[in-house]
Enzyme design. Structure first.
Site, PDB file in Angstrom:
ATOM      1  N   LYS A   1       0.482  -1.637  -0.316  1.00 32.66           N
ATOM      2  CA  LYS A   1      -0.545  -0.351   0.212  1.00 32.66           C
ATOM      3  C   LYS A   1       1.192   1.111   0.028  1.00 32.66           C
ATOM      4  CE  LYS A   1      -3.642  -2.998   1.827  1.00 32.66           C
ATOM      5  NZ  LYS A   1      -4.560  -2.716   3.003  1.00 32.66           N
TER       6      LYS A   1
ATOM      7  N   GLN B   1      -4.407  -1.682   9.738  1.00 33.87           N
ATOM      8  CA  GLN B   1      -4.344  -2.320   9.231  1.00 33.87           C
ATOM      9  C   GLN B   1      -4.605  -3.349   9.647  1.00 33.87           C
ATOM     10  OE1 GLN B   1      -3.260  -3.852   5.466  1.00 33.87           O
ATOM     11  NE2 GLN B   1      -4.130  -5.631   6.486  1.00 33.87           N
TER      12      GLN B   1
ATOM     13  N   ASP C   1     -11.728   3.542   4.117  1.00 34.80           N
ATOM     14  CA  ASP C   1     -11.414   1.891   3.883  1.00 34.80           C
ATOM     15  C   ASP C   1     -12.793   1.469   3.065  1.00 34.80           C
ATOM     16  OD1 ASP C   1      -9.575  -0.192   3.376  1.00 34.80           O
ATOM     17  OD2 ASP C   1      -9.121  -0.547   5.474  1.00 34.80           O
TER      18      ASP C   1
END
Ligand code: NAP
Length: 293
Positions: free
Chosen positions: A53, A97, A120
C-alpha cells in the site's frame, strides 16, 4: 466459447495513471493527498500488504505516513494515535491494517476513525451512506469489482447478478452497490451463502457470477451459464510441491473449466487483487479533493 480474460493488473495500471495525473493537479493547487497506514504487530501477511500500500502511494505521489507499532501496543495507545491522525490536516485517509492483536477491540478502533478519513469504507457512517445511496467512501474490494466490470464494458443495468459470500467486506457491500438506482448499479442481485438451498440453481441464472467464498472450486463449470461474466474474488493457498514456496494461489472458481463457458473471467492472481489497493488510492485522492472544498 473461451472467455476473454479481464486483466486486473492492466485496469489497475490505467486507473493509477489517472490518479497520478489527478494528484499532480492537486499538488499544483498546493494539496498533497496523505494516507496514514497503521500496522500493529508483525504478522508477515499484514506487513506485506502494508508495504504494498505504501509503495503504491509513493508511485502516484500520495504522501504516506508509516505507523508501525509493536504487538504489545495497548488499546489506549492505538486510540491516541488514531485521534492524532484524525486531527492531522496532512492526512486525508487512515488505514488500520486488520487483523489487530487479540487484546485490542477492533470495532472500537474502527469507530474512532473520523468517517471523513475512513478510506477503507468500513465505518458504520460510510456503510449507512452507501446503503441509502449517499456519497460515501466505498469499500475497496467491491468498488474495485464494479470498476473492473464497467471498464470491461459489462452492462450492469438489468443484469442478473449472483454473489456467493455475504461478508461485511465483500459480499454485503457489493450487493448494496449493485442494487443502487445509479449507472454503477441497477442490477438484480441474489446473495448466496452456506445456508443457501440449491446454490447451483441460482448461479445458473446469472449473467454475472461473483465468487467471494474463500473456498477453491466453489464455482464449477456445470453451474455457469454459457456466456456469463465470472469474477473471482477468492484467494486460496493450495499445496503445490512443484513451487518453491510449496503452494500456489487459486480463486474460488474452477478457472480452467469455467473459462470454456464464460464470456469474460478474472484470473487469480491478477484479477480483483490489484484493484483493491487502487481503490484505496482512489478514496484517498477523493478525500483530499473533498478536504480542499
Ligand atoms: P469470509 O468473511 O470468510 O466470508 C465468506 C463468505 O462465503 C461467507 O458469507 C460464507 O457463508 C460464504 N461461503 C463460504 N463457503 C461457501 C460455500 N461453499 N457456498 C456458499 N457460500 C459459502 O470471506 P471474505 O473476507 O469475504 O473473503 C472471501 C474470499 O475473498 C477470500 O478468499 C479472501 O481471501 C478473498 N478476498 C480477496 C480480496 C482481494 O483483494 N482480492 C479482498 C477481500 C477478500 P456464511 O456467511 O454462511 O458463513
Amino acid at each position: 466459447m473461451t472467455a476473454k480474460i479481464i486483466d486486473g493488473k492492466q485496469v489497475a495500471a490505467d486507473m493509477r495513471a489517472e490518479l497520478k495525473a489527478e494528484v499532480e493537479r492537486l499538488k499544483a493547487k498546493g494539496i498533497v493527498p496523505g494516507l496514514a497506514v497503521v500496522l500493529v504487530g508483525d504478522d508477515p501477511a499484514s506487513k506485506s500488504y502494508v508495504t504494498a500500500k505504501e509503495k503504491a502511494c509513493e508511485e502516484i505521489g500520495i504522501y504516506s505516513d508509516d505507523n508501525r507499532l509493536p504487538a504489545e501496543t495497548t488499546q489506549q495507545e492505538l486510540m491516541s494515535l488514531v485521534d492524532k491522525l484524525n486531527r492531522d490536516s496532512r492526512i486525508h485517509g487512515i488505514l488500520v491494517q486488520l487483523p489487530l492483536p487479540r487484546h485490542i477491540d477492533e470495532n472500537k478502533v474502527l469507530l474512532a476513525i473520523n468517517p471523513d478519513k475512513d478510506v477503507d469504507g468500513f465505518h458504520p457512517v460510510n456503510v449507512g451512506k452507501m446503503v441509502v445511496g449517499e456519497k460515501a467512501f466505498l469499500p475497496c474490494t467491491p468498488h474495485g469489482i464494479i470498476q473492473l466490470l464497467l471498464r470491461s464494458k459489462v452492462k450492469l443495468e438489468g443484469a442478473e447478478v449472483v454473489i456467493v459470500g455475504r461478508s461485511n467486506i465483500v459480499g454485503k457491500p457489493l450487493a448494496n452497490m449493485l442494487i443502487q438506482k445509479s449507472p454503477t448499479g441497477n442490477a438484480t442481485v441474489t446473495v448466496c451463502h452456506t445456508r443457501t438451498k440449491n446454490m447451483a440453481e441460482h448461479v445458473k441464472r446469472a449473467d454475472i457470477v461473483i465468487a467471494a467464498a474463500g473456498r477453491p472450486n466453489t464455482i464449477t463449470a456445470d453451474m455457469v451459464r454459457n456466456g456469463a461474466v465470472v469474477i473471482d474474488v477468492g484467494v486460496n493457498r493450495v499445496e503445490d510441491t512443484t513451487r518453491k514456496k510449496g503452494y500456489r494461489l487459486v480463486g474460488d472458481v474452477d478457472f480452467d473449466a469455467v473459462k470454456e463457458k464464460a464470456s469474460l473471467i478474472t484470473p487469480v492472481p491478477g484479477g480483483v487483487g490489484p484493484m483493491t489497493i487502487t481503490m484505496l488510492l482512489y478514496n484517498t485522492v477523493e478525500s483530499a479533493k473533498r478536504a480542499a472544498h
